[in-house]
Write a protein that holds these residues in place. Structure first.
Motif, PDB file in Angstrom:
ATOM      1  N   ASP A  52     -11.351  27.982  20.596  1.00  0.00           N
ATOM      2  CA  ASP A  52     -12.469  28.592  21.318  1.00  0.00           C
ATOM      3  C   ASP A  52     -12.143  30.045  21.621  1.00  0.00           C
ATOM      4  OD1 ASP A  52     -13.840  26.212  21.326  1.00  0.00           O
ATOM      5  OD2 ASP A  52     -13.327  25.690  23.407  1.00  0.00           O
ATOM      6  N   ARG A 102      -4.038  19.603  28.820  1.00  0.00           N
ATOM      7  CA  ARG A 102      -4.689  18.358  29.241  1.00  0.00           C
ATOM      8  C   ARG A 102      -6.163  18.408  28.889  1.00  0.00           C
ATOM      9  NH1 ARG A 102      -7.674  15.932  32.977  1.00  0.00           N
ATOM     10  NH2 ARG A 102      -8.199  17.888  34.000  1.00  0.00           N
ATOM     11  N   ARG A 103      -6.791  19.560  29.105  1.00  0.00           N
ATOM     12  CA  ARG A 103      -8.215  19.724  28.767  1.00  0.00           C
ATOM     13  C   ARG A 103      -8.413  19.677  27.247  1.00  0.00           C
ATOM     14  NH1 ARG A 103     -11.178  22.320  32.897  1.00  0.00           N
ATOM     15  NH2 ARG A 103     -10.204  21.830  34.889  1.00  0.00           N
ATOM     16  N   VAL A 104      -7.479  20.251  26.513  1.00  0.00           N
ATOM     17  CA  VAL A 104      -7.571  20.204  25.042  1.00  0.00           C
ATOM     18  C   VAL A 104      -7.495  18.762  24.567  1.00  0.00           C
ATOM     19  CG1 VAL A 104      -6.412  20.836  22.883  1.00  0.00           C
ATOM     20  CG2 VAL A 104      -6.661  22.535  24.713  1.00  0.00           C
ATOM     21  N   GLU A 105      -6.538  18.014  25.118  1.00  0.00           N
ATOM     22  CA  GLU A 105      -6.370  16.612  24.721  1.00  0.00           C
ATOM     23  C   GLU A 105      -7.613  15.791  25.050  1.00  0.00           C
ATOM     24  OE1 GLU A 105      -5.477  12.431  25.024  1.00  0.00           O
ATOM     25  OE2 GLU A 105      -5.937  13.725  26.735  1.00  0.00           O
ATOM     26  N   ALA A 106      -8.287  16.132  26.156  1.00  0.00           N
ATOM     27  CA  ALA A 106      -9.493  15.406  26.568  1.00  0.00           C
ATOM     28  C   ALA A 106     -10.717  15.827  25.773  1.00  0.00           C
ATOM     29  CB  ALA A 106      -9.735  15.623  28.061  1.00  0.00           C
ATOM     30  N   GLY A 107     -10.582  16.847  24.921  1.00  0.00           N
ATOM     31  CA  GLY A 107     -11.705  17.312  24.115  1.00  0.00           C
ATOM     32  C   GLY A 107     -12.647  18.241  24.847  1.00  0.00           C
ATOM     33  N   GLU A 108     -12.260  18.702  26.032  1.00  0.00           N
ATOM     34  CA  GLU A 108     -13.120  19.598  26.810  1.00  0.00           C
ATOM     35  C   GLU A 108     -13.016  21.043  26.343  1.00  0.00           C
ATOM     36  OE1 GLU A 108     -12.203  19.119  30.932  1.00  0.00           O
ATOM     37  OE2 GLU A 108     -12.113  16.934  30.792  1.00  0.00           O
ATOM     38  N   SER A 132     -11.139  23.636  23.111  1.00  0.00           N
ATOM     39  CA  SER A 132     -10.402  23.751  21.854  1.00  0.00           C
ATOM     40  C   SER A 132      -9.533  25.000  21.906  1.00  0.00           C
ATOM     41  CB  SER A 132     -11.363  23.856  20.669  1.00  0.00           C
ATOM     42  OG  SER A 132     -10.665  24.257  19.492  1.00  0.00           O
TER      43      SER A 132
END
Length: 295
Positions: free
Chosen positions: A89, A78-84, A86
């Motif tokens: 990383d 969910r964080r990856v999809e939101a761009g928060e 990668s």
């Protein structure tokens, strides 16, 4: 033969040749489990036919063991999809964590003979992609604790609530002994695990692209002693296991060669023997599979 007798014969013959009813499967599994020592929960849902469903003890709470790693993965993606975040990383792999009880520092026991690829990278950098893959496929506790530091246990639980899973509780990472001693452990139910796996299967946990990536990772599972153990090689299982003393779980999506699929959850506790628990789960999984191919 009189026509009415012929009609009765044909109707009876047709009835006897019908596919097994889902209630028969449930009864068969309930009878089998009643003969076993332990407490069990089961969930079966055909993903093509919502009427093909049954559950046993679906709302009973269990120690989540490593099944909690699936919610952590969902929150991560969910964080990856939101761009928060990668997946590329990099994070320094350190064996240093803090208890949720008092913030005191603890380390995890790392075994030289472990197959966990992340344990071999302590002091080195690892990508989030590598950490997540190890968390799911090798059930890496070290990777899990590192990722929970990134996404947060509380936020992971909140995301589960947004998906409709109201009883999954992700409180902490792994080997927080102070929390364990106080009864602060991650919890789940068969119903809640089924709910999140149905979301993953349907592309609604995060989005179709992210959910497909999660399925690929779950399919790469290293441990196959329960759901896939007695299934043919041409059956694909995307799943996450969980095991601690007296507890054996498996949860996932089963894809059959004809294109059909179903969600299957097996939870257990109070087992006198973990090996026996895995054997019980594999036997139930085989019963469900045989029902599925008979439809």
């Amino acid at each position: 033969m009189p026509s009415y007798l012929l009609l009765i014969f044909l109707l009876l013959n047709s009835f006897l040749q019908q596919d097994p009813d889902i209630s028969e499967l449930k009864s068969k599994i309930e009878e089998y489990l009643s003969e076993q020592e332990g407490i069990f929960a089961i969930w079966f849902q055909d993903l093509e036919d919502e009427n093909q469903h049954f559950a046993i003890n679906e709302d009973t709470l269990f120690h989540a063991a490593s099944t909690m790693k699936t919610p952590v993965m969902i929150e991560l993606f969910r964080r990856v999809e939101a761009g928060e975040i990668s997946l590329e990383d990099s994070i320094l792999v350190e064996n240093k964590f803090n208890s949720i009880v008092d913030g005191s520092e603890f380390q995890m026991e790392l075994l030289p003979e472990s197959t966990d690829p992340i344990e071999k990278k302590v002091g080195e950098m690892a990508t989030i992609r590598q950490l997540n893959h190890a968390m799911i496929t090798y059930s890496s506790n070290l990777a899990t604790n590192i990722l929970i530091q990134q996404v947060g246990a509380e936020q992971t639980t909140q995301t589960m609530r947004e998906l409709g899973a109201m009883n999954i509780q992700v409180l902490r990472g792994v080997e927080d002994l102070k929390a364990f001693d106080q009864g602060l452990s991650n919890r789940t139910t068969a119903k809640d695990l089924a709910m999140i796996f149905e979301h993953i299967a349907n592309g609604t946990a995060v989005n179709p692209e992210m959910d497909h990536l999660m399925i690929d990772i779950l399919t790469d599972q290293h441990y196959g002693d329960i759901i896939p153990a007695k299934l043919p090689d041409d059956v694909t299982v995307a799943h996450k296991t969980g095991s601690i003393t007296g507890v054996e779980h498996d949860s996932g999506i089963v894809y059959l060669p004809d294109g059909s699929s179903y969600v299957f959850i097996f939870l257990s506790k109070n087992l006198p023997d973990n090996i026996k628990g895995r054997e019980i789960g594999a036997a139930v999984s085989e019963m469900v599979y045989e029902f599925g191919i008979s439809q």
